[in-house]
Design a protein around this motif. Structure first.
Motif, PDB file in Angstrom:
ATOM      1  N   VAL A 177       5.149 -18.201   4.458  1.00  0.00           N
ATOM      2  CA  VAL A 177       5.343 -17.432   3.236  1.00  0.00           C
ATOM      3  C   VAL A 177       4.056 -16.678   2.938  1.00  0.00           C
ATOM      4  CG1 VAL A 177       5.878 -17.518   0.777  1.00  0.00           C
ATOM      5  CG2 VAL A 177       6.965 -19.145   2.341  1.00  0.00           C
ATOM      6  N   VAL A 178       4.185 -15.371   2.742  1.00  0.00           N
ATOM      7  CA  VAL A 178       3.044 -14.515   2.427  1.00  0.00           C
ATOM      8  C   VAL A 178       3.342 -13.798   1.111  1.00  0.00           C
ATOM      9  CG1 VAL A 178       1.682 -12.520   3.158  1.00  0.00           C
ATOM     10  CG2 VAL A 178       2.502 -14.160   4.854  1.00  0.00           C
ATOM     11  N   LYS A 179       2.402 -13.904   0.173  1.00  0.00           N
ATOM     12  CA  LYS A 179       2.527 -13.191  -1.105  1.00  0.00           C
ATOM     13  C   LYS A 179       1.335 -12.263  -1.220  1.00  0.00           C
ATOM     14  CE  LYS A 179       5.127 -16.783  -3.374  1.00  0.00           C
ATOM     15  NZ  LYS A 179       6.183 -16.376  -4.226  1.00  0.00           N
ATOM     16  N   VAL A 180       1.635 -11.000  -1.453  1.00  0.00           N
ATOM     17  CA  VAL A 180       0.593  -9.981  -1.510  1.00  0.00           C
ATOM     18  C   VAL A 180       0.709  -9.223  -2.830  1.00  0.00           C
ATOM     19  CG1 VAL A 180      -0.067  -7.736  -0.538  1.00  0.00           C
ATOM     20  CG2 VAL A 180       0.328  -9.672   0.971  1.00  0.00           C
ATOM     21  N   GLU A 181      -0.449  -8.923  -3.411  1.00  0.00           N
ATOM     22  CA  GLU A 181      -0.521  -8.059  -4.587  1.00  0.00           C
ATOM     23  C   GLU A 181      -1.446  -6.910  -4.215  1.00  0.00           C
ATOM     24  OE1 GLU A 181      -2.706  -8.234  -8.905  1.00  0.00           O
ATOM     25  OE2 GLU A 181      -1.658 -10.044  -8.231  1.00  0.00           O
ATOM     26  N   VAL A 182      -0.927  -5.697  -4.325  1.00  0.00           N
ATOM     27  CA  VAL A 182      -1.724  -4.505  -4.028  1.00  0.00           C
ATOM     28  C   VAL A 182      -1.750  -3.662  -5.289  1.00  0.00           C
ATOM     29  CG1 VAL A 182      -1.920  -2.420  -2.612  1.00  0.00           C
ATOM     30  CG2 VAL A 182      -1.039  -4.524  -1.599  1.00  0.00           C
ATOM     31  N   CYS A 183      -2.949  -3.244  -5.696  1.00  0.00           N
ATOM     32  CA  CYS A 183      -3.014  -2.403  -6.892  1.00  0.00           C
ATOM     33  C   CYS A 183      -4.102  -1.340  -6.748  1.00  0.00           C
ATOM     34  CB  CYS A 183      -3.251  -3.240  -8.143  1.00  0.00           C
ATOM     35  SG  CYS A 183      -4.845  -4.037  -8.225  1.00  0.00           S
ATOM     36  N   ILE A 184      -3.898  -0.289  -7.510  1.00  0.00           N
ATOM     37  CA  ILE A 184      -4.907   0.761  -7.662  1.00  0.00           C
ATOM     38  C   ILE A 184      -5.240   0.780  -9.151  1.00  0.00           C
ATOM     39  CG2 ILE A 184      -5.428   3.215  -7.485  1.00  0.00           C
ATOM     40  CD1 ILE A 184      -3.463   3.418  -5.197  1.00  0.00           C
ATOM     41  N   PRO A 185      -6.423   0.284  -9.517  1.00  0.00           N
ATOM     42  CA  PRO A 185      -6.783   0.229 -10.942  1.00  0.00           C
ATOM     43  C   PRO A 185      -6.735   1.609 -11.589  1.00  0.00           C
ATOM     44  CG  PRO A 185      -8.354  -0.988  -9.603  1.00  0.00           C
ATOM     45  CD  PRO A 185      -7.473  -0.219  -8.660  1.00  0.00           C
TER      46      PRO A 185
ATOM     47  N   THR B  15       0.833  -1.210   0.000  1.00  0.00           N
ATOM     48  CA  THR B  15       0.000   0.000   0.000  1.00  0.00           C
ATOM     49  C   THR B  15       0.868   1.261   0.000  1.00  0.00           C
ATOM     50  OG1 THR B  15      -1.764  -1.157   1.158  1.00  0.00           O
ATOM     51  CG2 THR B  15      -1.807   1.245   1.261  1.00  0.00           C
ATOM     52  N   PHE B  16       1.968   1.215   0.744  1.00  0.00           N
ATOM     53  CA  PHE B  16       2.898   2.348   0.795  1.00  0.00           C
ATOM     54  C   PHE B  16       3.371   2.712  -0.613  1.00  0.00           C
ATOM     55  CE2 PHE B  16       7.388   3.605   0.754  1.00  0.00           C
ATOM     56  CZ  PHE B  16       7.320   4.802   1.459  1.00  0.00           C
ATOM     57  N   PHE B  17       3.813   1.717  -1.390  1.00  0.00           N
ATOM     58  CA  PHE B  17       4.367   2.016  -2.718  1.00  0.00           C
ATOM     59  C   PHE B  17       3.316   2.504  -3.703  1.00  0.00           C
ATOM     60  CE2 PHE B  17       7.889  -0.620  -1.163  1.00  0.00           C
ATOM     61  CZ  PHE B  17       8.931   0.262  -1.438  1.00  0.00           C
ATOM     62  N   VAL B  18       2.143   1.864  -3.757  1.00  0.00           N
ATOM     63  CA  VAL B  18       1.142   2.298  -4.739  1.00  0.00           C
ATOM     64  C   VAL B  18       0.490   3.615  -4.354  1.00  0.00           C
ATOM     65  CG1 VAL B  18       0.686  -0.039  -5.587  1.00  0.00           C
ATOM     66  CG2 VAL B  18      -0.748   0.904  -3.788  1.00  0.00           C
ATOM     67  N   SER B  19       0.506   3.951  -3.075  1.00  0.00           N
ATOM     68  CA  SER B  19      -0.092   5.213  -2.630  1.00  0.00           C
ATOM     69  C   SER B  19       0.887   6.375  -2.744  1.00  0.00           C
ATOM     70  CB  SER B  19      -0.551   5.106  -1.171  1.00  0.00           C
ATOM     71  OG  SER B  19      -1.528   4.117  -1.041  1.00  0.00           O
ATOM     72  N   LYS B  20       2.162   6.125  -2.510  1.00  0.00           N
ATOM     73  CA  LYS B  20       3.161   7.200  -2.492  1.00  0.00           C
ATOM     74  C   LYS B  20       3.614   7.610  -3.891  1.00  0.00           C
ATOM     75  CE  LYS B  20       7.467   8.596  -0.368  1.00  0.00           C
ATOM     76  NZ  LYS B  20       7.281   9.606   0.631  1.00  0.00           N
ATOM     77  N   TYR B  21       3.707   6.673  -4.811  1.00  0.00           N
ATOM     78  CA  TYR B  21       4.262   6.952  -6.143  1.00  0.00           C
ATOM     79  C   TYR B  21       3.190   6.803  -7.215  1.00  0.00           C
ATOM     80  CZ  TYR B  21       8.519   6.350  -3.459  1.00  0.00           C
ATOM     81  OH  TYR B  21       9.503   6.452  -2.508  1.00  0.00           O
ATOM     82  N   ALA B  22       2.878   7.898  -7.883  1.00  0.00           N
ATOM     83  CA  ALA B  22       1.805   7.915  -8.883  1.00  0.00           C
ATOM     84  C   ALA B  22       2.093   7.004 -10.072  1.00  0.00           C
ATOM     85  CB  ALA B  22       1.568   9.344  -9.372  1.00  0.00           C
ATOM     86  N   HIS B  23       3.355   6.779 -10.384  1.00  0.00           N
ATOM     87  CA  HIS B  23       3.695   5.944 -11.542  1.00  0.00           C
ATOM     88  C   HIS B  23       3.642   4.446 -11.208  1.00  0.00           C
ATOM     89  CE1 HIS B  23       7.495   6.398  -9.396  1.00  0.00           C
ATOM     90  NE2 HIS B  23       7.903   5.291  -9.994  1.00  0.00           N
ATOM     91  N   ILE B  24       3.396   4.096  -9.939  1.00  0.00           N
ATOM     92  CA  ILE B  24       3.257   2.685  -9.548  1.00  0.00           C
ATOM     93  C   ILE B  24       1.783   2.398  -9.288  1.00  0.00           C
ATOM     94  CG2 ILE B  24       3.812   0.952  -7.810  1.00  0.00           C
ATOM     95  CD1 ILE B  24       6.465   2.346  -7.370  1.00  0.00           C
ATOM     96  N   SER B  25       1.231   1.468 -10.055  1.00  0.00           N
ATOM     97  CA  SER B  25      -0.178   1.113  -9.857  1.00  0.00           C
ATOM     98  C   SER B  25      -0.338  -0.288  -9.270  1.00  0.00           C
ATOM     99  CB  SER B  25      -0.938   1.202 -11.179  1.00  0.00           C
ATOM    100  OG  SER B  25      -0.399   0.293 -12.117  1.00  0.00           O
ATOM    101  N   LYS B  26       0.764  -1.072  -9.217  1.00  0.00           N
ATOM    102  CA  LYS B  26       0.684  -2.423  -8.670  1.00  0.00           C
ATOM    103  C   LYS B  26       2.003  -2.764  -7.981  1.00  0.00           C
ATOM    104  CE  LYS B  26      -1.598  -5.525 -10.951  1.00  0.00           C
ATOM    105  NZ  LYS B  26      -2.075  -6.560 -11.862  1.00  0.00           N
ATOM    106  N   ALA B  27       1.890  -3.406  -6.820  1.00  0.00           N
ATOM    107  CA  ALA B  27       3.072  -3.839  -6.081  1.00  0.00           C
ATOM    108  C   ALA B  27       2.918  -5.304  -5.695  1.00  0.00           C
ATOM    109  CB  ALA B  27       3.259  -2.984  -4.830  1.00  0.00           C
ATOM    110  N   PHE B  28       4.006  -6.055  -5.841  1.00  0.00           N
ATOM    111  CA  PHE B  28       4.049  -7.459  -5.424  1.00  0.00           C
ATOM    112  C   PHE B  28       5.029  -7.551  -4.262  1.00  0.00           C
ATOM    113  CE2 PHE B  28       2.962  -7.415  -9.881  1.00  0.00           C
ATOM    114  CZ  PHE B  28       1.900  -8.296  -9.948  1.00  0.00           C
ATOM    115  N   VAL B  29       4.569  -8.107  -3.151  1.00  0.00           N
ATOM    116  CA  VAL B  29       5.397  -8.218  -1.951  1.00  0.00           C
ATOM    117  C   VAL B  29       5.390  -9.675  -1.495  1.00  0.00           C
ATOM    118  CG1 VAL B  29       5.718  -7.469   0.440  1.00  0.00           C
ATOM    119  CG2 VAL B  29       4.787  -5.868  -1.250  1.00  0.00           C
ATOM    120  N   THR B  30       6.586 -10.213  -1.231  1.00  0.00           N
ATOM    121  CA  THR B  30       6.717 -11.552  -0.671  1.00  0.00           C
ATOM    122  C   THR B  30       7.449 -11.436   0.653  1.00  0.00           C
ATOM    123  OG1 THR B  30       6.812 -12.586  -2.855  1.00  0.00           O
ATOM    124  CG2 THR B  30       7.636 -13.881  -1.013  1.00  0.00           C
ATOM    125  N   VAL B  31       6.871 -12.022   1.695  1.00  0.00           N
ATOM    126  CA  VAL B  31       7.477 -12.012   3.026  1.00  0.00           C
ATOM    127  C   VAL B  31       7.677 -13.461   3.449  1.00  0.00           C
ATOM    128  CG1 VAL B  31       7.132 -11.435   5.462  1.00  0.00           C
ATOM    129  CG2 VAL B  31       6.411  -9.827   3.689  1.00  0.00           C
TER     130      VAL B  31
END
Length: 118
Positions: free
Chosen positions: A70-78, A22-38
């Motif tokens: 293992v946690v895989k998350v996809e966060v996007c702002i369409p 959420t941090f990456f897609v909210s902070k940077y307008a050119h990022i609309s999707k982030a993939f995070v693996t923990v």
């Protein structure tokens, strides 16, 4: 990322991954999707001698098993930027289990494909 240092969710892998994405897609307008693996590993404090007994060392640990959460998350702002959407998949990998007591093969289904001797 700055969020790793200040996240209140550092001990919850799913919430932390969502927070980071959420941090990456909210902070940077050119990022609309982030993939995070923990990957959450198990650590145990090393025991050290202390006045004839053993005590937990305050800052030395050993890896306690090969299994990990293992946690895989996809966060996007369409596009155009609308409501935030998150998808979480979580599980365990590399878990090794051994059952040594009462582990005989008995009372199992028998059919024409069975190769195990009764």
């Amino acid at each position: 990322a700055d969020v790793a240092k200040i996240s209140p969710h550092i001990l919850n892998a799913e919430k932390f991954a969502l927070h980071l994405g959420t941090f990456f897609v909210s902070k940077y307008a050119h990022i609309s999707k982030a993939f995070v693996t923990v990957e959450q590993l198990r650590w145990t404090r090393i025991q050290i001698p202390d006045n004839g007994k053993f005590a937990e060392h305050s800052h030395v640990f050993f890896r306690d098993g090969d299994d990990k959460r293992v946690v895989k998350v996809e966060v996007c702002i369409p596009h155009p930027r609308r409501k935030l959407v998150g998808k979480v998949v979580a599980g365990i990998s590399d878990l090794l289990v051994l059952k040594s007591t009462r582990s005989a093969f008995e009372n199992f289904s028998r059919n024409k494909f069975m190769t195990l001797v009764p």
